[in-house]
Design an enzyme around this catalytic site. Structure first.
Site, PDB file in Angstrom:
ATOM      1  N   LYS A   1       0.855  -1.183   0.000  1.00  9.51           N
ATOM      2  CA  LYS A   1       0.000   0.000   0.000  1.00  9.51           C
ATOM      3  C   LYS A   1       0.889   1.229   0.000  1.00  9.51           C
ATOM      4  O   LYS A   1       1.762   1.350   0.853  1.00  9.51           O
ATOM      5  CB  LYS A   1      -0.928   0.027   1.221  1.00  9.51           C
ATOM      6  CG  LYS A   1      -1.884   1.205   1.233  1.00  9.51           C
ATOM      7  CD  LYS A   1      -2.690   1.256   2.517  1.00  9.51           C
ATOM      8  CE  LYS A   1      -3.751   2.337   2.477  1.00  9.51           C
ATOM      9  NZ  LYS A   1      -3.253   3.666   2.108  1.00  9.51           N
ATOM     10  N   GLY A  44       6.365   6.236  -1.489  1.00 11.57           N
ATOM     11  CA  GLY A  44       7.633   5.532  -1.593  1.00 11.57           C
ATOM     12  C   GLY A  44       8.257   5.189  -0.258  1.00 11.57           C
ATOM     13  O   GLY A  44       9.472   5.009  -0.151  1.00 11.57           O
ATOM     14  N   ARG A  45       7.410   5.076   0.784  1.00 16.82           N
ATOM     15  CA  ARG A  45       7.862   4.758   2.144  1.00 16.82           C
ATOM     16  C   ARG A  45       8.715   5.869   2.778  1.00 16.82           C
ATOM     17  O   ARG A  45       9.388   5.637   3.774  1.00 16.82           O
ATOM     18  CB  ARG A  45       8.635   3.422   2.191  1.00 16.82           C
ATOM     19  CG  ARG A  45       7.751   2.205   1.879  1.00 16.82           C
ATOM     20  CD  ARG A  45       6.623   2.078   2.910  1.00 16.82           C
ATOM     21  NE  ARG A  45       5.896   0.841   2.806  1.00 16.82           N
ATOM     22  CZ  ARG A  45       4.760   0.676   2.123  1.00 16.82           C
ATOM     23  NH1 ARG A  45       4.249   1.693   1.446  1.00 16.82           N
ATOM     24  NH2 ARG A  45       4.137  -0.476   2.122  1.00 16.82           N
ATOM     25  N   LEU A  46       8.697   7.060   2.191  1.00 18.83           N
ATOM     26  CA  LEU A  46       9.383   8.192   2.833  1.00 18.83           C
ATOM     27  C   LEU A  46       8.403   8.861   3.791  1.00 18.83           C
ATOM     28  O   LEU A  46       7.947   9.988   3.590  1.00 18.83           O
ATOM     29  CB  LEU A  46       9.893   9.185   1.772  1.00 18.83           C
ATOM     30  CG  LEU A  46      11.067   8.696   0.939  1.00 18.83           C
ATOM     31  CD1 LEU A  46      11.467   9.753  -0.083  1.00 18.83           C
ATOM     32  CD2 LEU A  46      12.266   8.370   1.839  1.00 18.83           C
ATOM     33  N   HIS A  47       8.065   8.114   4.839  1.00 19.45           N
ATOM     34  CA  HIS A  47       7.110   8.601   5.830  1.00 19.45           C
ATOM     35  C   HIS A  47       7.690   9.804   6.582  1.00 19.45           C
ATOM     36  O   HIS A  47       8.906   9.914   6.770  1.00 19.45           O
ATOM     37  CB  HIS A  47       6.769   7.489   6.825  1.00 19.45           C
ATOM     38  CG  HIS A  47       6.418   6.194   6.177  1.00 19.45           C
ATOM     39  ND1 HIS A  47       5.468   6.078   5.187  1.00 19.45           N
ATOM     40  CD2 HIS A  47       6.907   4.932   6.370  1.00 19.45           C
ATOM     41  CE1 HIS A  47       5.361   4.810   4.816  1.00 19.45           C
ATOM     42  NE2 HIS A  47       6.243   4.099   5.511  1.00 19.45           N
TER      43      HIS A  47
END
Length: 213
Positions: free
Chosen positions: A10, A191-194
């Site tokens: 997700k 892109g998982r750069l939370h």
């Protein structure tokens, strides 16, 4: 089945968060995010995973409901004789975690849990539905019982006993306030750069740090 779990993906695209947009007061920031979750239609927006440490040193987590956001902390209510109550009595250091999937947000809070004043617990207990007040009297929370039928019979007996009377708050039931020293606000990112920002209480002030995802 493991492969099925591994393939779940997700991307987080619903929101953004920046240092400039954060409130200097983490409790005010939490208040705003709780209101956002409520407005978004989140199921149980005040639900939080409470983690404690048992007297033997084992971690223990469960869901509880936030019932108050005060200027000095977060308030919830429970049975003081429950597993969580015994753990807090042994070690008052606790952590809570809010998660709102609809908003792709979570908040982690660490602090020290202390019992609220008895009159505060009295006032909240009196505001609860009558059935819930009877349930607090009937349930020896976290204890082994012979059956749920036993609990139901106890509840019905108390209902009859207190017919036409006020249901008193049992001495073993009341509130805790978590006085925080760490907050972490997490916003899912593409892109998982939370985005992660941590508030730390140092020398009488909240210091905000940016964390790598």
């Amino acid at each position: 089945m493991n492969k099925e779990f591994q393939d779940l993906r997700k991307d987080y695209v619903r929101g953004d968060l920046s240092l400039e947009r954060l409130d200097a007061d983490p409790l005010a920031q939490l208040d705003q995010w709780l209101r956002d979750a409520l407005e978004a239609g989140a199921v149980e927006p005040t639900a939080m995973a409470l983690s404690t440490v048992t007297p033997s040193g084992a971690p223990h987590s469960r869901m509880v409901l936030l019932k108050g956001l005060e200027k000095d902390g977060l308030v919830f209510y429970t049975n003081y004789n429950s597993d969580k109550g015994k753990a807090i009595e042994s070690n008052p250091q606790v952590s809570v975690l809010f998660f709102w999937p609809l908003l792709e947000r979570q908040v982690r809070v660490e602090g020290v849990a202390q019992k609220v004043a008895p009159e505060v617990s009295d006032a909240y207990f009196a505001s609860r539905p009558r059935e819930s007040r009877l349930g607090a009297l009937a349930s020896p929370q976290s204890s082994v019982v012979e059956s749920y039928e036993y609990l139901e019979k106890t509840w019905l007996k108390l209902k009859e006993e207190y017919e036409g009377k006020e249901v008193p708050r049992p001495a073993h039931w009341g509130g805790y306030i978590i006085k925080p020293h760490i907050f972490e606000f997490w916003q899912g990112g593409h892109g998982r750069l939370h985005k992660r920002f941590r508030y730390k209480w140092e020398d009488g002030n909240w210091i905000i740090e940016t964390l790598a995802p």
